[in-house]
Design a protein around this motif. Structure first.
Motif, PDB file in Angstrom:
ATOM      1  N   TYR A 132       0.836  -1.198   0.000  1.00  0.00           N
ATOM      2  CA  TYR A 132       0.000   0.000   0.000  1.00  0.00           C
ATOM      3  C   TYR A 132       0.875   1.253   0.000  1.00  0.00           C
ATOM      4  N   PRO A 133       0.717   2.142  -0.952  1.00  0.00           N
ATOM      5  CA  PRO A 133      -0.100   1.938  -2.153  1.00  0.00           C
ATOM      6  C   PRO A 133       0.587   1.058  -3.189  1.00  0.00           C
ATOM      7  N   THR A 134       1.926   0.894  -3.038  1.00  0.00           N
ATOM      8  CA  THR A 134       2.669   0.015  -3.940  1.00  0.00           C
ATOM      9  C   THR A 134       3.680  -0.776  -3.124  1.00  0.00           C
ATOM     10  N   ILE A 135       4.196  -1.828  -3.720  1.00  0.00           N
ATOM     11  CA  ILE A 135       5.222  -2.623  -3.041  1.00  0.00           C
ATOM     12  C   ILE A 135       6.500  -1.805  -2.879  1.00  0.00           C
ATOM     13  N   GLU A 136       6.834  -1.035  -3.889  1.00  0.00           N
ATOM     14  CA  GLU A 136       8.037  -0.200  -3.822  1.00  0.00           C
ATOM     15  C   GLU A 136       7.931   0.813  -2.680  1.00  0.00           C
TER      16      GLU A 136
ATOM     17  N   SER B  89       6.305   0.416   0.064  1.00  0.00           N
ATOM     18  CA  SER B  89       6.452  -0.334   1.310  1.00  0.00           C
ATOM     19  C   SER B  89       7.923  -0.575   1.622  1.00  0.00           C
ATOM     20  N   ILE B  90       8.702  -0.863   0.588  1.00  0.00           N
ATOM     21  CA  ILE B  90      10.146  -1.043   0.769  1.00  0.00           C
ATOM     22  C   ILE B  90      10.766   0.236   1.321  1.00  0.00           C
ATOM     23  N   ASN B  91      10.328   1.363   0.795  1.00  0.00           N
ATOM     24  CA  ASN B  91      10.856   2.662   1.259  1.00  0.00           C
ATOM     25  C   ASN B  91      10.402   2.986   2.676  1.00  0.00           C
ATOM     26  N   ILE B  92       9.153   2.692   2.993  1.00  0.00           N
ATOM     27  CA  ILE B  92       8.635   2.959   4.340  1.00  0.00           C
ATOM     28  C   ILE B  92       9.378   2.114   5.367  1.00  0.00           C
ATOM     29  N   ALA B  93       9.688   0.867   5.030  1.00  0.00           N
ATOM     30  CA  ALA B  93      10.435   0.002   5.951  1.00  0.00           C
ATOM     31  C   ALA B  93      11.778   0.638   6.309  1.00  0.00           C
TER      32      ALA B  93
END
Length: 240
Positions: free
Chosen positions: A11-15, A17-21
């Motif tokens: 959410y909203p994209t997998i990419e 999510s990688i950045n939020i992590a």
């Protein structure tokens, strides 16, 4: 005490999510709870369920979610991860494939939602995956027994949400003390109702090993500096 932040995978994209992590870890998050979005998230509230729906609308291929989680894990080798998956999602992925993904990537801690198919749960456990048990605040005996027989951490409800208070255990500390007295030696993480630093301090004083923080952080993802500042405050409360 550990700070556990929930990550809506995809959410909203997998990419994204990688950045939020990455932002989570930089701000001090100890453990990331990462989900596989479910097509039937019956246990979730409207907010999380909506995020899962949007994620699946943008990408319905679970292979992509698996690659995303793998990337996050490789990017942060010193961060612990908890995988959340619904039983129906595991069935969609394939049990053997899901187990292979978890074991190959060192993802052994899991929140498993469902439970009708005992064969799936048994296979997960046989392959070393540790399944958590949720214990509600009013401490129902069947949930205590399930926690005692489980191989994973205990997810302890931090606050009563429907005035569900057992007079024998009126506080979170009473609940945690009783679980330990009954023989729980695995981690006890408190969640549901953790929104403020005061909530975190309460959980720490109660003897919790960690706290789950979900929507409070998720709702700040459009303001990354504010989100990171909040995580830093929460982590400081865990350490005080």
């Amino acid at each position: 005490m550990k700070l556990i932040c929930y990550l809506s995978n995809g959410y909203p994209t997998i990419e994204s999510s990688i950045n939020i992590a990455k932002e989570y870890v930089e701000a001090g998050c100890d453990i990331i709870e990462v989900d596989f979005p479910s097509s039937n998230p019956f246990l979730e509230g409207e907010y999380i369920a909506g995020r899962m729906k949007t994620a699946l609308e943008n990408c319905s291929d679970y292979s992509c979610y698996m690659e995303g989680i793998k990337t996050i894990k490789n990017n942060h080798p010193n961060t612990k991860f908890i995988v959340l998956s619904y039983e129906n999602t595991i069935e969609s992925i394939g049990v053997e494939r899901f187990i292979e993904f978890c074991t190959q990537n060192g993802l052994y801690d899991m929140i498993y939602v469902g439970g009708d198919n005992q064969e799936i749960k048994s296979k997960l456990i046989e392959n070393g995956i540790k399944i958590s048990c949720y214990v509600q605040f009013h401490m129902p005996e069947e949930e205590i027994q399930a926690a005692l027989s489980s191989n994973g951490f205990v997810y302890m409800q931090a606050k009563p949400t429907t005035n569900n208070i057992n007079p024998k255990y009126p506080t979170l500390k009473d609940c945690i003390d009783e679980l330990k007295r009954r023989g729980i030696t695995r981690e006890i993480y408190a969640g549901v109702g953790i929104y403020t630093t005061e909530d975190i301090q309460m959980a720490k004083e109660a003897g919790a090993d960690g706290v789950f923080v979900g929507s409070t952080i998720l709702k700040l993802q459009t303001d990354i500096p504010k989100m990171k500042e909040t995580i830093e405050k929460f982590k400081k409360a865990c350490n005080e």
